[in-house]
Design an enzyme around this catalytic site. Structure first.
Site, PDB file in Angstrom:
ATOM      1  N   ARG A  67      85.115  54.089  67.858  1.00 40.20           N
ATOM      2  CA  ARG A  67      83.778  53.897  67.922  1.00 40.20           C
ATOM      3  C   ARG A  67      82.981  54.861  69.020  1.00 40.20           C
ATOM      4  O   ARG A  67      81.960  54.910  68.800  1.00 40.20           O
ATOM      5  CB  ARG A  67      83.588  52.274  68.123  1.00 40.20           C
ATOM      6  N   TYR A  71      79.702  56.791  68.123  1.00 39.09           N
ATOM      7  CA  TYR A  71      78.424  56.579  68.675  1.00 39.09           C
ATOM      8  C   TYR A  71      78.130  57.771  69.195  1.00 39.09           C
ATOM      9  O   TYR A  71      76.793  58.137  69.285  1.00 39.09           O
ATOM     10  CB  TYR A  71      78.673  55.333  69.828  1.00 39.09           C
ATOM     11  N   TYR A  93      69.613  46.620  64.189  1.00 40.08           N
ATOM     12  CA  TYR A  93      69.398  45.311  63.946  1.00 40.08           C
ATOM     13  C   TYR A  93      69.497  44.427  65.222  1.00 40.08           C
ATOM     14  O   TYR A  93      70.016  45.193  66.473  1.00 40.08           O
ATOM     15  CB  TYR A  93      70.561  44.733  62.912  1.00 40.08           C
ATOM     16  N   HIS A  95      68.396  43.336  68.811  1.00 38.62           N
ATOM     17  CA  HIS A  95      67.658  44.097  69.994  1.00 38.62           C
ATOM     18  C   HIS A  95      68.412  45.317  70.034  1.00 38.62           C
ATOM     19  O   HIS A  95      69.550  45.411  70.093  1.00 38.62           O
ATOM     20  CB  HIS A  95      67.860  43.131  71.222  1.00 38.62           C
TER      21      HIS A  95
HETATM   22  C1  LIG Z   1      77.278  45.700  68.128  1.00 35.12           C
HETATM   23  S1  LIG Z   1      76.706  44.164  68.763  1.00 35.12           S
HETATM   24  C2  LIG Z   1      75.157  44.337  68.150  1.00 35.12           C
HETATM   25  C3  LIG Z   1      74.141  43.014  68.572  1.00 35.12           C
HETATM   26  C4  LIG Z   1      72.637  43.179  68.225  1.00 35.12           C
HETATM   27  N1  LIG Z   1      72.233  44.563  68.655  1.00 35.12           N
HETATM   28  C5  LIG Z   1      72.160  42.198  68.794  1.00 35.12           C
HETATM   29  O1  LIG Z   1      70.877  42.449  69.083  1.00 35.12           O
HETATM   30  O2  LIG Z   1      72.131  40.770  68.800  1.00 35.12           O
HETATM   31  C6  LIG Z   1      77.630  43.369  67.406  1.00 35.12           C
HETATM   32  C7  LIG Z   1      77.931  41.764  67.851  1.00 35.12           C
HETATM   33  O3  LIG Z   1      76.703  41.319  67.805  1.00 35.12           O
HETATM   34  C8  LIG Z   1      77.181  39.919  67.555  1.00 35.12           C
HETATM   35  N2  LIG Z   1      76.434  39.436  66.219  1.00 35.12           N
HETATM   36  C9  LIG Z   1      75.911  40.516  65.453  1.00 35.12           C
HETATM   37  N3  LIG Z   1      75.565  40.024  63.995  1.00 35.12           N
HETATM   38  C10 LIG Z   1      75.520  38.421  64.657  1.00 35.12           C
HETATM   39  C11 LIG Z   1      75.058  37.371  63.856  1.00 35.12           C
HETATM   40  N4  LIG Z   1      74.596  37.124  62.568  1.00 35.12           N
HETATM   41  N5  LIG Z   1      75.039  35.974  64.295  1.00 35.12           N
HETATM   42  C12 LIG Z   1      75.637  36.128  65.877  1.00 35.12           C
HETATM   43  N6  LIG Z   1      76.064  37.279  66.313  1.00 35.12           N
HETATM   44  C13 LIG Z   1      75.995  38.454  65.551  1.00 35.12           C
HETATM   45  C14 LIG Z   1      78.478  39.503  67.305  1.00 35.12           C
HETATM   46  O4  LIG Z   1      79.075  39.281  68.487  1.00 35.12           O
HETATM   47  C15 LIG Z   1      78.831  41.024  66.755  1.00 35.12           C
HETATM   48  O5  LIG Z   1      80.317  41.189  67.212  1.00 35.12           O
END
Ligand SMILES: C[S@@+](CC[C@H](N)C(=O)[O-])C[C@H]1O[C@@H](n2cnc3c(N)ncnc32)[C@H](O)[C@@H]1O
Length: 285
Positions: A67, A71, A93, A95
């Site tokens: 990754r 990135y 997606y 923040h």
């Molecule tokens: C790379 S991060 C991105 C987070 C994203 N930028 C945000 O603002 O929430 C990916 C992680 O975010 C969390 N995540 C992503 N989608 C989610 C959802 N629908 N519900 C809860 N946690 C989520 C999970 O822990 C996942 O492994």
């Protein structure tokens, strides 16, 4: 020399069509090119409907590629357009700055090269979590860690506060190339958590709703069931406090002495004005 190209990283929020801020929307509309870093193909389609030149960053993910390398290539793709003098928007997606290193790295690089770069916040999984699970991080505190980092390093986690572990589906992945880790890695994570929590402690697997027609996943289970739990890429692990807040008696005593000294000073000066502020989250023990 500063170039004319600019970069704005915006958040789309978690729910399709429901969380995009007016500022993020206008940034997308004003861009020459929009890069799209979202996990849901429907969200990609939605953004493509908003801009004629919306380019998915999904193809950069390749099975077996670290990754970190993915990135790095994404950052380079954004920067190439900025260097060409274009108004670039990258839509992430949630923040764009929450557990999203690409946006931070791209903004830092763009600024280092003399370009204007900014971030427009979005509604993250964290924000949805507080709303859905009814958690106020100010009440007892809330620690957020990336699950693998939590395993690789000795963090001083506090079982009197909430503990939120992100990317728990790939917990313990040293290669940063897997899309999931299995029971062996989870057993190790469980072992680490059992240092602070009893096996029967109730945990929650949380997934915010990403479509207005779906519901959030808020699956409760005893901590000991973590090894066999259904952990997906979008799952966030939420562990509530297991012990009561521990008063710091020495600090409280020092504060009491300071308060007394201030009261004594005030009593010998002008009469005091108004009533002291009481913080409902921190009642004085
Ligand atoms: C790379 S991060 C991105 C987070 C994203 N930028 C945000 O603002 O929430 C990916 C992680 O975010 C969390 N995540 C992503 N989608 C989610 C959802 N629908 N519900 C809860 N946690 C989520 C999970 O822990 C996942 O492994």
């Amino acid at each position: 020399m500063a170039g004319r190209g600019t970069l704005a990283c915006v958040g789309t929020g978690m729910m399709l069509g429901a969380h995009l801020s007016p500022r993020a929307r206008s940034t997308i509309a004003a861009a020459d090119v929009v890069f799209v870093a979202v996990s849901d193909p429907l969200v990609e389609l939605w953004l493509q409907g908003m801009h004629a030149d919306a380019r998915s960053l999904q193809p950069y993910y390749t099975e077996g590629r670290s990754r970190h390398e993915t990135y790095r290539r994404m950052v380079e793709a954004l920067l190439a357009e900025v260097r060409a003098g274009r108004t670039v928007c990258a839509a992430f997606y949630g923040h764009p700055g929450v557990f999203a290193g690409v946006a931070h790295a791209a903004i830092a690089q763009a600024r280092a090269e003399g370009h204007t770069a900014s971030m427009e916040p979005g509604i993250s999984a964290e924000d949805c979590l507080y709303a859905d699970l009814g958690i106020d991080p100010g009440a007892l505190g809330c620690q957020h860690y990336e699950a693998s980092q939590f395993m690789f390093y000795r963090r001083r986690s506090d079982p009197s506060a909430y503990l939120v572990l992100w990317q728990v589906g790939v917990a313990g992945d040293r290669s940063a190339a897997r899309s999931a880790t299995g029971p062996g890695h989870r057993r190790l994570l469980l072992g680490r958590l059992l240092e602070d929590y009893p096996p029967g402690h109730c945990i929650t697997l949380y997934e915010a709703a990403t479509l207005p027609i779906t519901a959030a996943r808020m699956e409760e289970m005893p901590l000991s069931d973590l090894v066999d739990a259904d952990l997906r890429p979008q799952t966030t692990l939420v562990i509530p406090p297991a012990v009561a807040l521990q008063p710091d008696l020495e600090m409280l005593d020092r504060i009491a002495r300071l308060d007394r000294a201030e009261q004594e000073r005030a009593a010998t000066a002008t009469p005091s004005q108004g009533t002291p502020h009481v913080d409902e989250h921190h009642p004085i023990p």
